[in-house]
Write a protein that holds these residues in place. Sequence first.
Motif, short mmCIF file in Angstrom:
data_model
loop_
_atom_site.label_atom_id
_atom_site.label_comp_id
_atom_site.label_asym_id
_atom_site.label_seq_id
_atom_site.Cartn_x
_atom_site.Cartn_y
_atom_site.Cartn_z
N ARG A 248 0.83 -1.21 0.00
CA ARG A 248 0.00 0.00 0.00
C ARG A 248 0.86 1.26 0.00
N LEU A 249 1.91 1.27 0.80
CA LEU A 249 2.79 2.43 0.85
C LEU A 249 3.48 2.65 -0.49
N THR A 250 3.89 1.58 -1.14
CA THR A 250 4.50 1.70 -2.46
C THR A 250 3.52 2.29 -3.44
N SER A 251 2.28 1.85 -3.38
CA SER A 251 1.24 2.38 -4.27
C SER A 251 1.00 3.86 -3.99
N ILE A 252 0.96 4.24 -2.72
CA ILE A 252 0.75 5.64 -2.36
C ILE A 252 1.92 6.49 -2.85
N GLU A 253 3.15 5.99 -2.69
CA GLU A 253 4.31 6.73 -3.16
C GLU A 253 4.27 6.93 -4.67
N ASP A 254 3.89 5.89 -5.41
CA ASP A 254 3.78 6.01 -6.86
C ASP A 254 2.73 7.04 -7.25
N THR A 255 1.60 7.02 -6.56
CA THR A 255 0.53 7.98 -6.85
C THR A 255 0.99 9.40 -6.55
N LEU A 256 1.67 9.59 -5.43
CA LEU A 256 2.17 10.92 -5.08
C LEU A 256 3.22 11.41 -6.08
N THR A 257 4.04 10.50 -6.57
CA THR A 257 5.03 10.88 -7.58
C THR A 257 4.33 11.43 -8.82
N TRP A 258 3.31 10.72 -9.29
CA TRP A 258 2.59 11.20 -10.48
C TRP A 258 1.82 12.48 -10.19
N LEU A 259 1.29 12.63 -9.00
CA LEU A 259 0.58 13.85 -8.63
C LEU A 259 1.52 15.06 -8.65
N VAL A 260 2.72 14.88 -8.10
CA VAL A 260 3.72 15.95 -8.11
C VAL A 260 4.09 16.29 -9.55
N ARG A 261 4.27 15.29 -10.39
CA ARG A 261 4.59 15.54 -11.80
C ARG A 261 3.48 16.33 -12.48
N LEU A 262 2.25 15.97 -12.22
CA LEU A 262 1.12 16.68 -12.84
C LEU A 262 1.05 18.13 -12.37
N VAL A 263 1.23 18.35 -11.08
CA VAL A 263 1.17 19.71 -10.54
C VAL A 263 2.32 20.54 -11.10
N MET A 264 3.52 19.98 -11.13
CA MET A 264 4.66 20.72 -11.68
C MET A 264 4.44 21.01 -13.16
N GLY A 265 3.91 20.06 -13.91
CA GLY A 265 3.62 20.28 -15.33
C GLY A 265 2.60 21.39 -15.51
N ALA A 266 1.57 21.41 -14.66
CA ALA A 266 0.55 22.45 -14.75
C ALA A 266 1.14 23.82 -14.44
N ILE A 267 2.02 23.90 -13.45
CA ILE A 267 2.65 25.18 -13.12
C ILE A 267 3.54 25.65 -14.27
N ILE A 268 4.29 24.75 -14.85
CA ILE A 268 5.16 25.11 -15.97
C ILE A 268 4.32 25.56 -17.17
N MET A 269 3.25 24.83 -17.46
CA MET A 269 2.38 25.20 -18.59
C MET A 269 1.71 26.56 -18.35
N ALA A 270 1.32 26.82 -17.11
CA ALA A 270 0.72 28.12 -16.79
C ALA A 270 1.73 29.23 -16.98
N ALA A 271 2.97 29.02 -16.58
CA ALA A 271 4.01 30.03 -16.75
C ALA A 271 4.28 30.28 -18.24
#
Length: 69
Positions: A34-57
């Motif tokens: 479960r922790l591995t799954s949560i870590e993977d999900t958080l990794t993709w969430l961080v990537r999506l948020v960073m991508g959205a910030i970069i695209m907005a800039a």
Amino acid sequence: MTDDEWKRSIEARLAALETRNAVDDVHRINVENRLTSIEDTLTWLVRLVMGAIIMAAIAYALKGGLNLG
């Protein structure tokens, strides 16, 4: 308490400990998965948020947001 009763008592306690240890091992494996799954999900969430910030800039810059003149 006779020796026979004492041996049965020890064997029962040992069996209970072995059972509890086996349950703990399975629980530990499940928690690790479960922790591995949560870590993977958080990794993709961080990537999506960073991508959205970069695209907005980039969108802000292309619309003239950095135009100083």
